[in-house]
Scaffold this motif. Structure first.
Motif, PDB file in Angstrom:
ATOM      1  N   ASP A 194      40.112  63.181  47.445  1.00 19.87           N
ATOM      2  CA  ASP A 194      39.857  62.122  46.475  1.00 19.87           C
ATOM      3  C   ASP A 194      40.618  62.359  45.172  1.00 19.87           C
ATOM      4  OD1 ASP A 194      38.147  61.234  48.406  1.00 19.87           O
ATOM      5  OD2 ASP A 194      36.357  61.218  47.151  1.00 19.87           O
ATOM      6  N   ASP A 195      41.055  61.280  44.554  1.00 18.96           N
ATOM      7  CA  ASP A 195      41.588  61.210  43.183  1.00 18.96           C
ATOM      8  C   ASP A 195      43.096  61.378  43.076  1.00 18.96           C
ATOM      9  OD1 ASP A 195      38.895  60.994  42.545  1.00 18.96           O
ATOM     10  OD2 ASP A 195      38.721  63.098  41.985  1.00 18.96           O
ATOM     11  N   GLY A 196      43.720  62.266  43.844  1.00 20.92           N
ATOM     12  CA  GLY A 196      45.168  62.434  43.778  1.00 20.92           C
ATOM     13  C   GLY A 196      45.632  63.402  42.714  1.00 20.92           C
ATOM     14  N   TYR A 197      45.063  64.608  42.703  1.00 21.87           N
ATOM     15  CA  TYR A 197      45.458  65.619  41.719  1.00 21.87           C
ATOM     16  C   TYR A 197      46.827  66.208  42.054  1.00 21.87           C
ATOM     17  CZ  TYR A 197      40.597  65.155  40.452  1.00 21.87           C
ATOM     18  OH  TYR A 197      39.394  64.635  40.065  1.00 21.87           O
ATOM     19  N   ARG A 198      47.550  66.621  41.011  1.00 23.42           N
ATOM     20  CA  ARG A 198      48.900  67.141  41.206  1.00 23.42           C
ATOM     21  C   ARG A 198      48.906  68.394  42.067  1.00 23.42           C
ATOM     22  NH1 ARG A 198      53.079  66.833  36.298  1.00 23.42           N
ATOM     23  NH2 ARG A 198      51.945  64.860  36.289  1.00 23.42           N
ATOM     24  N   SER A 204      43.872  57.469  42.458  1.00 29.43           N
ATOM     25  CA  SER A 204      43.282  56.760  41.330  1.00 29.43           C
ATOM     26  C   SER A 204      44.223  56.981  40.144  1.00 29.43           C
ATOM     27  CB  SER A 204      41.878  57.301  41.046  1.00 29.43           C
ATOM     28  OG  SER A 204      41.199  56.496  40.118  1.00 29.43           O
ATOM     29  N   PRO A 205      45.327  56.215  40.057  1.00 27.37           N
ATOM     30  CA  PRO A 205      46.459  56.556  39.184  1.00 27.37           C
ATOM     31  C   PRO A 205      46.200  56.443  37.686  1.00 27.37           C
ATOM     32  CG  PRO A 205      46.803  54.413  40.195  1.00 27.37           C
ATOM     33  CD  PRO A 205      45.599  55.008  40.864  1.00 27.37           C
ATOM     34  N   GLU A 206      45.105  55.822  37.280  1.00 31.13           N
ATOM     35  CA  GLU A 206      44.792  55.709  35.854  1.00 31.13           C
ATOM     36  C   GLU A 206      43.520  56.482  35.491  1.00 31.13           C
ATOM     37  OE1 GLU A 206      44.652  51.531  35.021  1.00 31.13           O
ATOM     38  OE2 GLU A 206      46.777  51.214  35.477  1.00 31.13           O
ATOM     39  N   MET A 215      43.190  63.451  33.659  1.00 34.31           N
ATOM     40  CA  MET A 215      43.422  64.263  34.841  1.00 34.31           C
ATOM     41  C   MET A 215      44.916  64.479  35.089  1.00 34.31           C
ATOM     42  SD  MET A 215      40.439  65.037  35.809  1.00 34.31           S
ATOM     43  CE  MET A 215      38.769  64.492  35.442  1.00 34.31           C
ATOM     44  N   ASP A 216      45.255  65.628  35.656  1.00 32.04           N
ATOM     45  CA  ASP A 216      46.638  65.949  35.999  1.00 32.04           C
ATOM     46  C   ASP A 216      46.905  65.410  37.400  1.00 32.04           C
ATOM     47  OD1 ASP A 216      49.181  66.991  35.891  1.00 32.04           O
ATOM     48  OD2 ASP A 216      48.567  69.035  36.411  1.00 32.04           O
ATOM     49  N   LEU A 217      47.501  64.234  37.459  1.00 31.58           N
ATOM     50  CA  LEU A 217      47.629  63.508  38.720  1.00 31.58           C
ATOM     51  C   LEU A 217      49.019  63.619  39.322  1.00 31.58           C
ATOM     52  CD1 LEU A 217      45.714  60.272  37.637  1.00 31.58           C
ATOM     53  CD2 LEU A 217      44.795  62.249  38.881  1.00 31.58           C
TER      54      LEU A 217
END
Length: 247
Positions: free
Chosen positions: A93-97, A119-121, A125-127
């Motif tokens: 979930d979320d798309g962390y880097r 969740s790009p916005e 968070m460090d995405l």
């Protein structure tokens, strides 16, 4: 004295049974295991610590799955075509880097697949960058799904806002990689209208945070197995065989 000792043993037994649910019935391997992760990192950063699984833990879990003959699928592969026994989908979930820097190398090393919900916005968070998303997608190992634009709770947001966030997050992923078929409800929160709108938008599946292993009968309320930093090896085994490891 004996009553005191017996009481301590009973309390200890209750504690262990609550944190190691050995007593739950085993679930057939015909039903797929869908695992829920977030971040793979040694550093916790701004996240809730339990949502950050270390690379060493993740590698140990990949080895467990391989040694027991599990076959890796993306979520969309799992729900859209027949699968064999011991099917597993790794979802993030979320798309962390760190999904690119820490998780992706291990995915390649162990010839595994994963689905990442973006969740790009998501503020603060460090995405993942767009280039990282495209590289992972091009590998054929990673499917990207949507998770709203800003990680809002769609069950409490105004209807127009919730639907806009769902719709735009699908378009965002489609523009990056060409398609977007899977959705994850932020915080696992949703109501029936949200699920109906997700289906209306053209998604083919949606995952929740409810724990369990079940046949894929309701593709828009799919349960997952939650994997946390505090999940030890025995609890992971119990979760993989029974759907959850603690009460």
């Amino acid at each position: 004295m004996w009553f005191f000792i017996i009481g301590l043993l009973l309390l200890g037994g209750l504690y262990l049974s609550a944190h190691y649910n050995w007593w739950r019935p085993k679930v057939s391997h015909r039903y797929p295991r869908i695992l829920m992760y977030h971040s793979i990192n040694r550093e916790v950063g701004p996240l809730v610590p339990d949502l950050v699984v270390t690379p060493e833990q993740f590698e140990t879990q990949l080895k467990y799955l391989m040694q027991r003959g599990y076959r890796f699928y993306t979520l969309s592969e799992l729900v859209q075509s027949p699968h064999e026994d011991k099917a597993v989908a790794l979802t993030f979930d979320d798309g962390y880097r760190d999904n690119f820097t820490k998780m992706f190398p291990l995915l390649k090393q162990y010839d595994a697949k994963a689905t990442i919900f973006l969740s790009p916005e998501f503020a603060g968070m460090d995405l993942l960058t767009t280039d990282q998303v495209k590289e992972m997608h091009a590998s054929g190992r990673v499917e990207f799904g949507a998770h709203t634009m800003s990680h809002i709770n769609v069950s409490t947001a105004e209807k127009t806002i919730a639907e806009d966030e769902i719709r735009r997050s699908k378009s965002y992923v489609e523009q990056l990689v060409g398609y977007c078929q899977a959705f994850a409800y932020p915080f696992g929160r949703y109501h029936d209208d949200n699920a109906a709108f997700v289906k209306q938008c053209g998604f083919t599946s949606a995952v929740t945070v409810k724990k369990g292993i079940e046949p894929l009968n309701d593709l828009f309320r799919i349960k997952r197995i939650s994997i946390l930093r505090s999940t030890n090896a025995l609890q992971f085994h119990i979760a993989m065989t029974r759907g959850r490891y603690r009460v």
